[in-house]
Design an enzyme around this catalytic site. Sequence first.
Site, mmCIF file in Angstrom:
data_model
loop_
_atom_site.group_PDB
_atom_site.id
_atom_site.type_symbol
_atom_site.label_atom_id
_atom_site.label_comp_id
_atom_site.label_asym_id
_atom_site.label_seq_id
_atom_site.Cartn_x
_atom_site.Cartn_y
_atom_site.Cartn_z
ATOM 1 N N HIS A 116 0.816 -1.202 0.000
ATOM 2 C CA HIS A 116 0.000 0.000 0.000
ATOM 3 C C HIS A 116 0.860 1.267 0.000
ATOM 4 C CE1 HIS A 116 -3.945 -2.024 1.583
ATOM 5 N NE2 HIS A 116 -3.415 -2.641 0.532
ATOM 6 N N GLU B 26 0.760 3.965 1.802
ATOM 7 C CA GLU B 26 1.199 4.442 3.109
ATOM 8 C C GLU B 26 2.477 3.731 3.557
ATOM 9 O OE1 GLU B 26 -3.368 3.932 3.391
ATOM 10 O OE2 GLU B 26 -1.695 3.162 2.220
ATOM 11 N N CYS C 184 -2.492 -1.034 7.273
ATOM 12 C CA CYS C 184 -1.654 0.165 7.162
ATOM 13 C C CYS C 184 -1.663 0.948 8.466
ATOM 14 C CB CYS C 184 -2.144 1.042 6.020
ATOM 15 S SG CYS C 184 -1.828 0.328 4.394
ATOM 16 N N CYS D 268 -6.312 1.408 5.545
ATOM 17 C CA CYS D 268 -6.969 0.222 6.088
ATOM 18 C C CYS D 268 -6.306 -0.168 7.412
ATOM 19 C CB CYS D 268 -6.875 -0.937 5.090
ATOM 20 S SG CYS D 268 -5.187 -1.553 4.859
#
Length: 224
Positions: free
Chosen positions: A138, A140, A167, A164
């Site tokens: 992801h 992040e 993360c 999410c």
Amino acid sequence: MNCREVALVSTATIFGAFASAFVYHTFFSNPRKHSSRINSSKNGDVSEKRSSKDPFDPSKRKGYLSWDDYFMAIAFLSAERSKDPNRQVGACLVSQNGIILGIGYNGFPRGCSDDQLPWAKLSKSGDPLETKYPYVCHAEVNAILNTNHATAAGQRLYVTMFPCNECAKIIIQSGVSEVVYFVEKRLNTDTAYVASHKLLKMAGVKVRKHQPQMDQILLKFKEP
């Protein structure tokens, strides 16, 4: 050789030198979709304002980007690097004194071919290994890992989409103190996002939704 108005670079340290106009993406569009626009809703084309500047006027330029819009725009620009055909997410990690420490977007890990792994959201056979989810990193996480060995503790993370729960764990463990997001994805119905909100709140990580001062920003590659 002609000079470009904005030099796009690949490292976070050089990326922090961006000056005034950048990002070819619309703030209010869905982050999944690529956009070909970004204009100032109140002041028009930023480049036109610069070119029409009175050389005898000692005042500073009006309509420049706020810090929040600047960092969120860089997150949107980073999302344009994503090869995910369904959703492009970008993130920008910023120090307490406004220095860009890391940028990232959603994609496969380094060394893992994005031509050999699947980008599909669903599998016709029902096999999850035929979808992107077991493989994608992801935005992040990539932004935090791309900090050039700088610590993420006490910093702000700008992300185009609310993180999410997986993360959120990494955000908390890395010491990020604030998350600024642009879009909520089923925040109150999806378990992963409900859990993320709960974890961030329990850990004392400040969370706020970005409120842009400009609807759009336009980037033009031309001589200044």
